[in-house]
Design a protein around this motif. Structure first.
Motif, PDB file in Angstrom:
ATOM      1  N   MET B   1      52.434  69.089  11.774  1.00  0.00           N
ATOM      2  CA  MET B   1      51.428  68.171  11.215  1.00  0.00           C
ATOM      3  C   MET B   1      50.204  68.163  12.141  1.00  0.00           C
ATOM      4  N   SER B   2      49.081  68.628  11.636  1.00  0.00           N
ATOM      5  CA  SER B   2      47.886  68.643  12.485  1.00  0.00           C
ATOM      6  C   SER B   2      47.262  67.251  12.492  1.00  0.00           C
ATOM      7  N   ARG B   3      46.302  67.067  13.399  1.00  0.00           N
ATOM      8  CA  ARG B   3      45.692  65.749  13.533  1.00  0.00           C
ATOM      9  C   ARG B   3      44.910  65.396  12.261  1.00  0.00           C
ATOM     10  N   PRO B   4      45.234  64.262  11.644  1.00  0.00           N
ATOM     11  CA  PRO B   4      44.505  63.884  10.423  1.00  0.00           C
ATOM     12  C   PRO B   4      43.069  63.479  10.761  1.00  0.00           C
ATOM     13  N   LYS B   5      42.195  63.635   9.792  1.00  0.00           N
ATOM     14  CA  LYS B   5      40.784  63.269  10.004  1.00  0.00           C
ATOM     15  C   LYS B   5      40.483  61.959   9.281  1.00  0.00           C
ATOM     16  N   PRO B   6      39.510  61.193   9.804  1.00  0.00           N
ATOM     17  CA  PRO B   6      39.154  59.945   9.103  1.00  0.00           C
ATOM     18  C   PRO B   6      38.634  60.258   7.698  1.00  0.00           C
ATOM     19  N   LEU B   7      38.783  59.314   6.783  1.00  0.00           N
ATOM     20  CA  LEU B   7      38.199  59.452   5.448  1.00  0.00           C
ATOM     21  C   LEU B   7      36.825  58.792   5.472  1.00  0.00           C
ATOM     22  N   SER B   8      35.824  59.545   5.112  1.00  0.00           N
ATOM     23  CA  SER B   8      34.455  59.030   5.112  1.00  0.00           C
ATOM     24  C   SER B   8      34.339  57.782   4.221  1.00  0.00           C
ATOM     25  N   GLY B   9      33.718  56.733   4.763  1.00  0.00           N
ATOM     26  CA  GLY B   9      33.519  55.511   3.975  1.00  0.00           C
ATOM     27  C   GLY B   9      34.647  54.504   4.093  1.00  0.00           C
ATOM     28  N   PHE B  10      35.731  54.889   4.792  1.00  0.00           N
ATOM     29  CA  PHE B  10      36.864  53.964   4.993  1.00  0.00           C
ATOM     30  C   PHE B  10      37.023  53.682   6.487  1.00  0.00           C
ATOM     31  N   PRO B  11      36.202  52.795   7.038  1.00  0.00           N
ATOM     32  CA  PRO B  11      36.242  52.579   8.484  1.00  0.00           C
ATOM     33  C   PRO B  11      37.575  51.965   8.931  1.00  0.00           C
ATOM     34  N   GLU B  12      38.069  52.423  10.060  1.00  0.00           N
ATOM     35  CA  GLU B  12      39.255  51.823  10.695  1.00  0.00           C
ATOM     36  C   GLU B  12      38.924  51.584  12.155  1.00  0.00           C
ATOM     37  N   PHE B  13      39.578  50.598  12.754  1.00  0.00           N
ATOM     38  CA  PHE B  13      39.251  50.232  14.126  1.00  0.00           C
ATOM     39  C   PHE B  13      40.403  50.503  15.070  1.00  0.00           C
ATOM     40  N   LEU B  14      40.064  50.784  16.307  1.00  0.00           N
ATOM     41  CA  LEU B  14      41.056  50.860  17.375  1.00  0.00           C
ATOM     42  C   LEU B  14      41.502  49.435  17.725  1.00  0.00           C
ATOM     43  N   PRO B  15      42.632  49.279  18.432  1.00  0.00           N
ATOM     44  CA  PRO B  15      43.139  47.921  18.707  1.00  0.00           C
ATOM     45  C   PRO B  15      42.107  47.010  19.377  1.00  0.00           C
ATOM     46  N   GLU B  16      41.330  47.528  20.348  1.00  0.00           N
ATOM     47  CA  GLU B  16      40.367  46.646  21.029  1.00  0.00           C
ATOM     48  C   GLU B  16      39.213  46.272  20.091  1.00  0.00           C
ATOM     49  N   GLN B  17      38.919  47.144  19.124  1.00  0.00           N
ATOM     50  CA  GLN B  17      37.899  46.804  18.124  1.00  0.00           C
ATOM     51  C   GLN B  17      38.468  45.803  17.116  1.00  0.00           C
ATOM     52  N   ALA B  18      39.727  46.001  16.768  1.00  0.00           N
ATOM     53  CA  ALA B  18      40.374  45.089  15.810  1.00  0.00           C
ATOM     54  C   ALA B  18      40.455  43.671  16.376  1.00  0.00           C
ATOM     55  N   LEU B  19      40.569  43.562  17.694  1.00  0.00           N
ATOM     56  CA  LEU B  19      40.568  42.236  18.335  1.00  0.00           C
ATOM     57  C   LEU B  19      39.227  41.534  18.112  1.00  0.00           C
ATOM     58  N   VAL B  20      38.144  42.282  18.229  1.00  0.00           N
ATOM     59  CA  VAL B  20      36.814  41.704  17.981  1.00  0.00           C
ATOM     60  C   VAL B  20      36.713  41.277  16.516  1.00  0.00           C
ATOM     61  N   GLU B  21      37.140  42.158  15.624  1.00  0.00           N
ATOM     62  CA  GLU B  21      37.091  41.842  14.196  1.00  0.00           C
ATOM     63  C   GLU B  21      37.901  40.565  13.904  1.00  0.00           C
ATOM     64  N   GLN B  22      39.091  40.469  14.492  1.00  0.00           N
ATOM     65  CA  GLN B  22      39.931  39.306  14.243  1.00  0.00           C
ATOM     66  C   GLN B  22      39.260  38.024  14.733  1.00  0.00           C
ATOM     67  N   ARG B  23      38.623  38.125  15.884  1.00  0.00           N
ATOM     68  CA  ARG B  23      37.923  36.971  16.428  1.00  0.00           C
ATOM     69  C   ARG B  23      36.818  36.518  15.480  1.00  0.00           C
ATOM     70  N   VAL B  24      36.077  37.475  14.949  1.00  0.00           N
ATOM     71  CA  VAL B  24      34.997  37.157  14.007  1.00  0.00           C
ATOM     72  C   VAL B  24      35.574  36.534  12.732  1.00  0.00           C
ATOM     73  N   ILE B  25      36.642  37.105  12.216  1.00  0.00           N
ATOM     74  CA  ILE B  25      37.276  36.553  11.012  1.00  0.00           C
ATOM     75  C   ILE B  25      37.737  35.119  11.279  1.00  0.00           C
ATOM     76  N   ASP B  26      38.320  34.892  12.465  1.00  0.00           N
ATOM     77  CA  ASP B  26      38.813  33.548  12.797  1.00  0.00           C
ATOM     78  C   ASP B  26      37.677  32.526  12.829  1.00  0.00           C
ATOM     79  N   ILE B  27      36.536  32.921  13.381  1.00  0.00           N
ATOM     80  CA  ILE B  27      35.384  32.004  13.436  1.00  0.00           C
ATOM     81  C   ILE B  27      34.889  31.701  12.022  1.00  0.00           C
ATOM     82  N   VAL B  28      34.792  32.741  11.209  1.00  0.00           N
ATOM     83  CA  VAL B  28      34.315  32.554   9.834  1.00  0.00           C
ATOM     84  C   VAL B  28      35.275  31.632   9.077  1.00  0.00           C
ATOM     85  N   ARG B  29      36.548  31.939   9.184  1.00  0.00           N
ATOM     86  CA  ARG B  29      37.561  31.123   8.497  1.00  0.00           C
ATOM     87  C   ARG B  29      37.519  29.672   8.968  1.00  0.00           C
ATOM     88  N   ASP B  30      37.447  29.479  10.283  1.00  0.00           N
ATOM     89  CA  ASP B  30      37.442  28.120  10.829  1.00  0.00           C
ATOM     90  C   ASP B  30      36.225  27.340  10.327  1.00  0.00           C
TER      91      ASP B  30
END
Lengths: 443, 443
Positions: B1-30
Motif C-alpha cells: 500500500m503506497s502512501r495515500p494522497k490528500p483529496l483536493s477540497g477535503f481539508p484534514e488536520f494534524l492532531p495539533e491543528q485539530a486541537l486549535v479547531e476544537q478550541r475554536v468550536i468550543d468557544i463558538v458553541r459556548d
C-alpha cells in the motif's frame, strides 16, 4: 410544502434529546482526553478503492457522486462505514508528522447502506479510540484501551444514569492456538462459527461445526472452551488447563488474557469478564478482542467492540500495529431517547429568562442578560413585554428554572417553587445543579 | 500500500491543528449556548427533492447512493450543501414539538461538489444560528443574532488571536424600496448586480446595469447608494436622505438598519458598519442582510453571512419567518492552520507524562495517572521504562510540559525550565495555563 417524514435509519433528535446526546459526547470526549488521546477528524468520504480493502463490507457502502457528473462514470468516492479504515489511511498519509505510539480518538458519524431494522442505522455516531505503534506496540496498551472504555462507561453510568456495562474479553491467540492444538487447519472458519453462539445457540454452532468436518471430539472441545467465562484469572487458567491441550500460541494468549483481566476486574469489579466465546468475526484481529453490552439492555447488542491487530496498515517499509475500541453512541442513545428513558430537564441551554417590562426598553433586559452571560450563566430575553404570567409560562414551557425581573438590581424568581428574591445580576448565581440542563433517567 | 494522497477540497488536520479547531468550536458553541441557542444536528443527507427547492444550487450537490443499487436508478438522496435547507425541513417535520420563537445552533460539516480552488472546499464546517418564529418574529431578533456573532468573533479574537471582524450590514427593504422609488421593476436583478461590486468594481456594475436597461440617472443613483458606508445611524439617515428619494419600504428598511447599527456599533465599536452595497445574492432574504470579513484577512472573503427571511418554510397553514447567520469555520481555520498562523502548544491533551521506572511495575505509574485524572489533569504513562532522558524526550516531542517520577509521593519536573519539585499526585496541580493545550498565534 407538506410535512416531511423522517428517513428510516437516519435518527434525528429534538433539542432536549440533543442536549442529552451532547452531555454524553462531552463525557466520552473528556474521559478520552484525560487519558491522553488526541482528537482527529477525517473527511466523510474515502476513495472506493480504500473502502474496498476489506472486501465484503463494500456491499454496505454509500457512494458519493456530483449530481451533474456523467451518469455513466462509476463513483470513485464513498462515505466511510467505520472510523478504522479512514484512520488507517490517515496514519499512512501523515505518518511523517505523527509521534508513535499515537493515541487518537475520533467521534464522528459513519454511514452504512443497510436495510434499516431495529437497532441498525444508516447514519450513526461512533466514538473510537486506538493506540498505534510504528512497527511495534507494547502489550500493555491492550489493557490501557480497555481501562479507558471501562472508565467511560462508569462515568456514563454515574453521571447520566446509563446502565452499567459488561465487557467480555477474549484473546484471538488463545483461540487460534487451541484450535491448532486440536489439529484444525482453517482456524478462521471456526472463529467465525463460534462467534455466532449467542445468535444461533450451542446446537446451531454444533451443527455448523459438523458441516466444517470437525470431529465430535473437536466440537466438544471447541464448545467446552467457548463456554468458559470468569473474571478470576486463576479460575481461567484452571479451566483452560482442564481441557488438556498444550500449544505455544494458546499459552501466550492465555497469559495476555489473564494479565488484562486481573487488572481490569480489580479496578472495575463486575464490569469485565473473560468470556471465551467472544471472537469478533473480522479477520484482522490478532490478540485481545472485546465486546461490551449494557447490563439489563443486552437486546441493544454489542454497543462497543474492538481488539488488537498486528497491522492496521503498512506502507511496505513500515507496519502500524494497534489496538482500538469503538463505542456506538447512536446504538446506545437512539433507543433510550426515543423511549424517553433519558431526557433533559430543559429544551434550551438557558438557566434564566430575563423578563421584559416594556418593549421600548429591551436594553434594560439585554443589560441583565449580558451581566449573567459574562459570568457563564446562559440566558435569553423574553420575546415580548407580555403579562408576567405569560412570560413565566414561556420559561416553564422550555424548562428554564429562573425568571429575572427589573434590571441589574432586580429580583429573580425560581418558578418551580415560586420563591422570589432580590438579586444583583453581577453577583447572583443559580444553584449549581441549575447552571446546565441535567439528564434525568426514567425508571 | 503506497502512501495515500490528500483529496483536493477535503481539508484534514494534524492532531495539533485539530486541537486549535476544537478550541475554536468550543468557544463558538459556548457563546451560542450562553445566548440560549439550543443545539440540534440534522442527518447528512436530504432528499434530492428537498435540496432542489432553491433551484440553481443543485448543480453543486453530491448525490448519495448504495453501491449495489441499480445503476439505472436515479439517486434520491444527496449530501446537504448548507445547514439552512436541512433546518427548514427539520422545523416543518418537528414543528409540533418545538417552542417558538425557536433559537437553534448547528455546527456540522456541509458538502459541495465544486471545483476546488483557493478558499473553496468540498467539505467544510459551518456553525449556524437562526431564530425562527411561527407566523411572526419580532424585529429585535435581527439585532440579537448580530450581537451573538459579534460576541463570538470578539472571543475568537481575544482568546485565540484570530483577527477581529468587520460585519457589514444592509437591509433588503431599504434597497428594494430605493430601486422601486427609482421606477425599476425587476429589483431582484439589480440586487444581484450590485452584489458583485466588490468583485467587478463600479465600472463593471455600471456596465451590467446598463445592459439591464437602467438609465444613466438610475445607475448614478444606484451606485451613489451602494457607496454609502457608515457606523453612525445619524450619518446614515442624512446620506440616504441626500439622494432625495421617498418610499415607504425604503423608510422602513432605513429605520430597521439604523436600529441595528446604533446598538451593535455601540457595543462593538469598530466591528460593525452599515454598508449599502451588501445585498447577498439569494432571493429569500427580505430585510436585514449581513456579511463579515476578518480585518486584514479580507482575501478569505465573507467568512460569515446571513439575513432575515419572511418564510424559511411553510406547511400551508403556518409560515416560519426567521433570521440567521452562518459562520464558515473551515474557511477561517484551514488557511490559518495550513500556513501555521495558529498552532497549539502541544499535539496531545496530556499535561503530564508519568515516567515508568520499571516495566514490571507499570501499576505504580498507572496509579499516579489515575490520581491526576481524578482531578481533571490529562496525562499519559510512558510506553517504556527507558532511560529518563529518553522519556523526557518523549514528552518534549509532544509538547507535554511536565514529567512525573516515582509514584504518588514523587516529584514532578517542568521540562521547559528543568525545575523539579517533590509533589503528591493527589494534591499537585499544573499552572492554569498548562492544564490544557494553548493556542498560539504567529505574527
Amino acid at each position: 410544502m407538506s410535512r416531511p417524514k423522517p428517513l428510516s435509519g437516519f435518527p434525528e433528535f429534538l433539542p432536549e434529546q440533543a442536549l442529552v446526546e451532547q452531555r454524553v459526547i462531552d463525557i466520552v470526549r473528556d474521559t478520552y482526553e484525560l487519558h491522553g488521546f488526541a482528537r482527529i477528524e477525517t473527511r466523510a468520504v474515502e476513495t472506493i478503492e480504500e473502502l474496498s480493502r476489506k472486501g465484503e463490507i463494500t456491499k454496505e457502502v454509500y457512494t458519493v457522486k456530483r449530481l451533474h457528473a456523467d451518469p455513466h462514470d462509476a463513483a470513485d468516492l464513498g462515505l466511510h462505514f467505520d472510523l478504522t479504515v479512514p484512520f488507517a489511511r490517515y496514519v499512512l498519509e501523515n505518518s511523517g508528522h505523527l509521534n508513535f505510539p499515537f493515541r487518537r480518538y475520533q467521534i464522528q458519524k459513519v454511514w452504512r447502506g443497510e436495510r434499516p431494522q431495529e437497532g441498525r442505522y444508516r447514519e450513526f455516531l461512533q466514538a473510537d479510540i486506538d493506540v498505534i505503534g510504528e512497527n511495534e506496540l507494547a502489550q500493555h496498551h491492550d489493557l490501557e484501551v480497555i481501562l479507558v472504555l471501562l472508565a467511560t462507561f462508569e462515568r456514563l453510568h454515574r453521571e447520566v444514569g446509563i446502565a452499567p456495562c459488561l465487557m467480555r474479553v477474549n484473546n484471538r491467540k488463545l483461540a487460534m492456538g487451541f484450535y491448532a492444538a486440536l489439529g484444525i487447519e482453517d482456524t478462521m472458519k471456526i472463529v467465525q462459527t463460534v462467534d455466532k453462539i449467542d445468535k444461533i445457540g450451542e446446537a446451531g454452532v454444533r451443527a455448523e461445526l459438523a458441516k466444517l468436518d470437525a470431529t465430535d471430539h473437536q466440537i466438544d472441545q471447541i464448545l467446552a472452551m467457548a463456554l468458559i467465562r470468569t473474571d478470576d484469572p486463576q479460575q481461567l487458567r484452571t479451566q483452560v488447563a482442564a481441557l488438556g491441550l498444550d500449544h505455544e500460541q494458546l499459552a501466550q494468549g492465555l497469559d495476555e488474557l489473564c494479565d488484562v483481566i486481573a487488572t481490569a476486574a480489580e479496578q472495575f469489579p463486575g464490569r469485565v469478564i473473560a468470556d471465551l466465546r467472544i471472537s469478533r468475526g473480522l479477520d484482522y484481529y490478532t490478540g485481545t478482542v472485546m465486546e461490551t453490552e449494557l447490563i439489563g439492555m443486552e437486546s441493544l447488542g454489542a454497543i462497543c467492540a474492538g481488539g488488537r491487530y498486528d497491522a492496521l496498515a503498512t506502507d511496505g517499509k513500515r507496519t502500524y500495529p494497534g489496538v482500538g475500541i469503538s463505542l456506538g453512541l447512536t446504538r446506545i442513545l437512539a433507543p433510550l431517547l426515543t423511549k424517553n428513558k433519558l431526557h433533559a430537564t430543559r429544551s434550551v441551554p438557558s438557566a434564566v429568562l430575563v423578563a421584559v417590562t416594556d418593549d421600548d426598553n429591551r436594553s434594560q433586559a439585554n443589560g441583565v442578560a449580558a451581566a449573567l452571560r459574562a459570568r457563564g450563566i446562559a440566558c435569553e430575553v423574553a420575546p415580548k413585554a407580555s403579562k408576567f404570567g405569560k412570560q413565566i409560562a414561556y420559561a416553564d414551557k422550555r424548562g428554564i428554572p429562573y425568571v429575572w425581573f427589573d434590571g441589574i438590581s432586580g429580583s429573580v424568581k425560581d418558578i418551580r417553587t415560586g420563591q422570589q428574591d432580590e438579586a444583583d445580576a453581577h453577583q447572583w448565581t443559580p444553584a449549581a445543579a441549575d447552571l446546565h440542563a441535567q439528564v434525568v433517567t426514567a425508571h
